[in-house]
Design a protein around this motif. Structure first.
Motif, mmCIF file in Angstrom:
data_model
loop_
_atom_site.group_PDB
_atom_site.id
_atom_site.type_symbol
_atom_site.label_atom_id
_atom_site.label_comp_id
_atom_site.label_asym_id
_atom_site.label_seq_id
_atom_site.Cartn_x
_atom_site.Cartn_y
_atom_site.Cartn_z
ATOM 1 N N ASP A 32 0.830 -1.206 0.000
ATOM 2 C CA ASP A 32 0.000 0.000 0.000
ATOM 3 C C ASP A 32 0.865 1.257 0.000
ATOM 4 N N ARG A 33 2.021 1.209 0.641
ATOM 5 C CA ARG A 33 2.932 2.369 0.597
ATOM 6 C C ARG A 33 3.575 2.482 -0.780
ATOM 7 N N LEU A 34 3.880 1.349 -1.409
ATOM 8 C CA LEU A 34 4.416 1.402 -2.766
ATOM 9 C C LEU A 34 3.380 1.999 -3.717
ATOM 10 N N HIS A 35 2.112 1.707 -3.489
ATOM 11 C CA HIS A 35 1.042 2.335 -4.285
ATOM 12 C C HIS A 35 1.148 3.856 -4.175
ATOM 13 N N ARG A 36 1.309 4.377 -2.970
ATOM 14 C CA ARG A 36 1.431 5.830 -2.785
ATOM 15 C C ARG A 36 2.690 6.362 -3.470
ATOM 16 N N VAL A 37 3.785 5.599 -3.412
ATOM 17 C CA VAL A 37 5.012 6.005 -4.101
ATOM 18 C C VAL A 37 4.749 6.101 -5.605
ATOM 19 N N ALA A 38 4.113 5.086 -6.166
ATOM 20 C CA ALA A 38 3.824 5.097 -7.607
ATOM 21 C C ALA A 38 2.946 6.297 -7.964
ATOM 22 N N GLN A 39 1.937 6.563 -7.154
ATOM 23 C CA GLN A 39 1.040 7.691 -7.425
ATOM 24 C C GLN A 39 1.793 9.018 -7.481
ATOM 25 N N HIS A 40 2.610 9.278 -6.481
ATOM 26 C CA HIS A 40 3.281 10.573 -6.389
ATOM 27 C C HIS A 40 4.496 10.680 -7.307
ATOM 28 N N ALA A 41 5.193 9.589 -7.523
ATOM 29 C CA ALA A 41 6.347 9.633 -8.430
ATOM 30 C C ALA A 41 5.885 9.799 -9.874
ATOM 31 N N MET A 42 4.832 9.081 -10.243
ATOM 32 C CA MET A 42 4.348 9.175 -11.619
ATOM 33 C C MET A 42 3.604 10.488 -11.860
ATOM 34 N N GLY A 43 2.828 10.914 -10.869
ATOM 35 C CA GLY A 43 2.039 12.133 -11.028
ATOM 36 C C GLY A 43 0.549 11.897 -11.091
ATOM 37 N N TRP A 44 0.099 10.696 -10.686
ATOM 38 C CA TRP A 44 -1.326 10.408 -10.627
ATOM 39 C C TRP A 44 -1.940 11.090 -9.419
ATOM 40 N N ARG A 45 -3.277 11.089 -9.330
ATOM 41 C CA ARG A 45 -3.985 11.755 -8.228
ATOM 42 C C ARG A 45 -4.719 10.783 -7.315
ATOM 43 N N ASP A 46 -4.530 9.484 -7.475
ATOM 44 C CA ASP A 46 -5.133 8.457 -6.623
ATOM 45 C C ASP A 46 -6.661 8.551 -6.592
ATOM 46 N N CYS A 47 -7.245 8.650 -7.776
ATOM 47 C CA CYS A 47 -8.704 8.759 -7.907
ATOM 48 C C CYS A 47 -9.366 7.440 -8.273
ATOM 49 N N HIS A 48 -8.579 6.394 -8.513
ATOM 50 C CA HIS A 48 -9.126 5.154 -9.053
ATOM 51 C C HIS A 48 -8.565 3.941 -8.324
ATOM 52 N N LEU A 49 -9.161 2.787 -8.593
ATOM 53 C CA LEU A 49 -8.682 1.532 -8.023
ATOM 54 C C LEU A 49 -7.337 1.144 -8.629
ATOM 55 N N HIS A 50 -6.664 0.237 -7.951
ATOM 56 C CA HIS A 50 -5.344 -0.212 -8.407
ATOM 57 C C HIS A 50 -5.117 -1.649 -7.949
ATOM 58 N N SER A 51 -4.110 -2.271 -8.534
ATOM 59 C CA SER A 51 -3.686 -3.596 -8.075
ATOM 60 C C SER A 51 -2.243 -3.833 -8.491
ATOM 61 N N PHE A 52 -1.610 -4.749 -7.784
ATOM 62 C CA PHE A 52 -0.271 -5.231 -8.130
ATOM 63 C C PHE A 52 -0.404 -6.689 -8.541
ATOM 64 N N GLU A 53 0.467 -7.130 -9.433
ATOM 65 C CA GLU A 53 0.566 -8.553 -9.721
ATOM 66 C C GLU A 53 2.025 -8.951 -9.580
ATOM 67 N N ILE A 54 2.263 -9.864 -8.636
ATOM 68 C CA ILE A 54 3.606 -10.353 -8.356
ATOM 69 C C ILE A 54 3.556 -11.870 -8.379
ATOM 70 N N ASP A 55 4.324 -12.462 -9.261
ATOM 71 C CA ASP A 55 4.352 -13.925 -9.393
ATOM 72 C C ASP A 55 2.946 -14.520 -9.499
ATOM 73 N N ALA A 56 2.125 -13.926 -10.362
ATOM 74 C CA ALA A 56 0.767 -14.382 -10.659
ATOM 75 C C ALA A 56 -0.201 -14.263 -9.477
ATOM 76 N N VAL A 57 0.158 -13.481 -8.457
ATOM 77 C CA VAL A 57 -0.727 -13.225 -7.326
ATOM 78 C C VAL A 57 -1.121 -11.751 -7.368
#
Length: 181
Positions: A32-57
């Motif tokens: 969840d903290r990496l999500h915030r890093v991605a949002q602020h580093a990329m320049g998104w505004r965190d207005c939408h859903l998100h997900s990670f996929e790591i090793d098919a999980v």
């Protein structure tokens, strides 16, 4: 034991020219903290859903209605599922479908005099929210390059007069990372 730092490269899939960021994050961060890093580093505004996929999980915010089968990102530390050389994906906005390819480029020992996270580098501005995913962003870039195109005024209006697709400042991104992550 010294604190471990991961050097991550995040690249937005499906867009040209490439939009990417290189960041340093504590390996003990949860997803969840990496999500915030991605949002602020990329320049998104965190207005939408998100997900990670790591090793098919799939990881993200669990859906209380059971619509999305996601493992809780709050329970997963980066160093428990990733290591140097790991590749994984982060998807933001399930409508526009902004997929990010991530790679752990290096695992470093933290500098005791440094504050993390840090944005080291990157290229190109983040596409505007709601522009229509990679196809919409490509149409915006074409409209910016040729103001005589029929859709040019609408797309430029959506992006705003200040939008410069070539601009990215890692110092500004680092300031946002430290304030919000």
């Amino acid at each position: 034991m010294p604190r471990q730092i991961f050097q991550l490269k995040m690249s937005l899939a499906g867009v040209r020219p490439p939009v990417w960021r290189r960041v340093l994050v504590p390996a003990g961060y949860t997803l969840d903290r990496l999500h915030r890093v991605a949002q602020h580093a990329m320049g998104w505004r965190d207005c939408h859903l998100h997900s990670f996929e790591i090793d098919a999980v799939a990881y993200g915010e669990p859906d209380p209605d059971g619509g999305l089968a996601l493992h809780d990102e709050l329970d997963v530390r980066l160093d428990a599922v990733l290591g140097k050389g790991s590749r994984f994906s982060y998807t933001y906005d399930f409508g526009d479908w902004w997929e990010h390819d991530l790679v752990v480029e290096d695992a470093l020992t933290a500098d005791h005099d440094e504050r993390y996270p840090i944005c080291l580098d990157g290229e190109m501005a983040c596409p505007p929210e709601g522009i229509g995913g990679p196809p919409g962003y490509q149409a915006l870039l074409a409209a910016l390059a040729d103001p005589t195109r029929p859709e040019s005024a609408v797309l430029r209006g959506w992006a705003g007069d200040a939008f410069d697709p070539t601009f990215f400042d890692p110092t500004v991104a680092t300031t946002l990372l430290r304030r919000f992550c």
